[in-house]
Design a protein around this motif. Structure first.
Motif, PDB file in Angstrom:
ATOM      1  N   ARG A 101       0.852  -1.187   0.000  1.00  0.00           N
ATOM      2  CA  ARG A 101       0.000   0.000   0.000  1.00  0.00           C
ATOM      3  C   ARG A 101       0.890   1.240   0.000  1.00  0.00           C
ATOM      4  O   ARG A 101       1.843   1.343   0.778  1.00  0.00           O
ATOM      5  CB  ARG A 101      -0.924   0.022   1.210  1.00  0.00           C
ATOM      6  N   TYR A 102       0.548   2.172  -0.867  1.00  0.00           N
ATOM      7  CA  TYR A 102       1.316   3.406  -0.980  1.00  0.00           C
ATOM      8  C   TYR A 102       0.411   4.603  -0.737  1.00  0.00           C
ATOM      9  O   TYR A 102      -0.780   4.573  -1.047  1.00  0.00           O
ATOM     10  CB  TYR A 102       1.952   3.526  -2.373  1.00  0.00           C
ATOM     11  N   GLU A 103       1.003   5.639  -0.171  1.00  0.00           N
ATOM     12  CA  GLU A 103       0.332   6.931  -0.037  1.00  0.00           C
ATOM     13  C   GLU A 103       1.269   8.017  -0.553  1.00  0.00           C
ATOM     14  O   GLU A 103       2.497   7.902  -0.442  1.00  0.00           O
ATOM     15  CB  GLU A 103      -0.051   7.212   1.417  1.00  0.00           C
ATOM     16  N   TYR A 104       0.651   9.065  -1.096  1.00  0.00           N
ATOM     17  CA  TYR A 104       1.463  10.136  -1.689  1.00  0.00           C
ATOM     18  C   TYR A 104       1.849  11.142  -0.609  1.00  0.00           C
ATOM     19  O   TYR A 104       1.011  11.646   0.145  1.00  0.00           O
ATOM     20  CB  TYR A 104       0.682  10.823  -2.795  1.00  0.00           C
ATOM     21  N   ASN A 105       3.151  11.424  -0.536  1.00  0.00           N
ATOM     22  CA  ASN A 105       3.675  12.405   0.405  1.00  0.00           C
ATOM     23  C   ASN A 105       3.843  13.733  -0.316  1.00  0.00           C
ATOM     24  O   ASN A 105       4.700  13.881  -1.193  1.00  0.00           O
ATOM     25  CB  ASN A 105       5.025  11.920   0.963  1.00  0.00           C
ATOM     26  N   ASN A 109       6.898  14.918  -2.293  1.00  0.00           N
ATOM     27  CA  ASN A 109       6.508  14.822  -3.704  1.00  0.00           C
ATOM     28  C   ASN A 109       6.804  13.432  -4.273  1.00  0.00           C
ATOM     29  O   ASN A 109       7.360  13.277  -5.354  1.00  0.00           O
ATOM     30  CB  ASN A 109       7.216  15.894  -4.533  1.00  0.00           C
ATOM     31  N   ARG A 110       6.388  12.426  -3.502  1.00  0.00           N
ATOM     32  CA  ARG A 110       6.627  11.054  -3.942  1.00  0.00           C
ATOM     33  C   ARG A 110       5.682  10.099  -3.201  1.00  0.00           C
ATOM     34  O   ARG A 110       5.094  10.462  -2.176  1.00  0.00           O
ATOM     35  CB  ARG A 110       8.066  10.640  -3.684  1.00  0.00           C
TER      36      ARG A 110
END
Length: 249
Positions: A101-105, A109-110
């Motif tokens: 699972r990924y979330e945008y920081n 900016n990634r």
């Protein structure tokens, strides 16, 4: 002319006369008037089987923990199904899917890895439709969190199919007789019959796909949301009849 030549000429003449007499008969048959009509038949029946698909999704920081939590929740949900006296061969678990699972920081900016999600689908076949609402409510308490769908079916479709085809053929015959009588003709024998289409329309409950928490509440408060309704079977045929007019009548 020799006797042999005369014999050959007579044979050739006989063959020519045979061709001349056969061709018009075939041509006359091919040119006979016909009428082609389509007929549709519909029948309905209540389903006697249901296939319920629900999902178990778990999230954790590590892949191993997500997998462990999923196995525990899936086992609890399956035990809830067993509590309704569903045979073991009528329920199964699909292969486990494990993905990051990924979330945008925004500051960096990634995308950043925040954990893992494990998902598994459980499929239950029921021969008692009255237990569907209770099944949904029980598996919610057992750890399932997504209802993927309910598919209502018939254990024997052949009788319904035959009834629909029979009605379609009768409709085609009635239509052809009406057209022939209106145009002062008489219906002859059947030339061709073609089945054009055949369809089963299964009813779908109002809660076809939703979160299991909501589905469980609905199962307890509004069991009619899972009403099976009726399965509609339709068939369409194309029939060609000879049409007798004038002296042929």
């Amino acid at each position: 002319m020799s006797r042999r030549s005369q014999g050959l000429s007579l044979a050739a003449l006989s063959l020519l006369l045979a061709v001349v007499t056969v061709v018009p008969a075939a041509a006359q048959d091919d040119n006979r008037s016909t009428v082609s009509v389509s007929g549709e038949g519909r029948v309905t029946a209540p389903p006697d089987q249901a296939v319920v698909r629900f999902g178990v999704a778990t999230r954790a920081e590590t892949a191993g923990e997500a997998r462990t939590q999923n196995a525990r929740a899936a086992k609890t949900a399956m035990n809830a199904v067993r509590g309704l006296d569903v045979p073991e061969e009528k329920m199964r678990m699909e292969r486990l899917r494990l993905q990051p699972r990924y979330e945008y920081n925004d500051e960096e900016n990634r995308r950043e890895l925040v954990g893992y999600e494990a998902t598994r689908q459980v499929i239950v076949e029921l021969g008692r439709l009255e237990v569907v609402p209770q099944l949904v409510a029980d598996v919610v308490e057992g750890g399932a969190n997504e209802l993927d769908g309910i598919d209502y079916r018939l254990s024997d479709r052949s009788q319904l199919r035959n009834d629909a085809l029979r009605k379609a053929a009768q409709a085609a015959s009635e239509k052809a007789r009406l057209l022939a009588a209106t145009l002062d003709a008489q219906l002859g024998s059947v030339r061709t019959i073609n089945e054009q289409s055949f369809d089963f329309v299964r009813p779908q409950p109002r809660l076809a796909r939703t979160e299991m928490a909501k589905a469980g509440d609905a199962a307890q408060a509004e069991p009619d949301a899972y009403a099976a309704g009726e399965i509609e079977v339709s068939a369409q045929v194309q029939v060609t009849f000879d049409l007798l007019t004038g002296p042929d009548r």
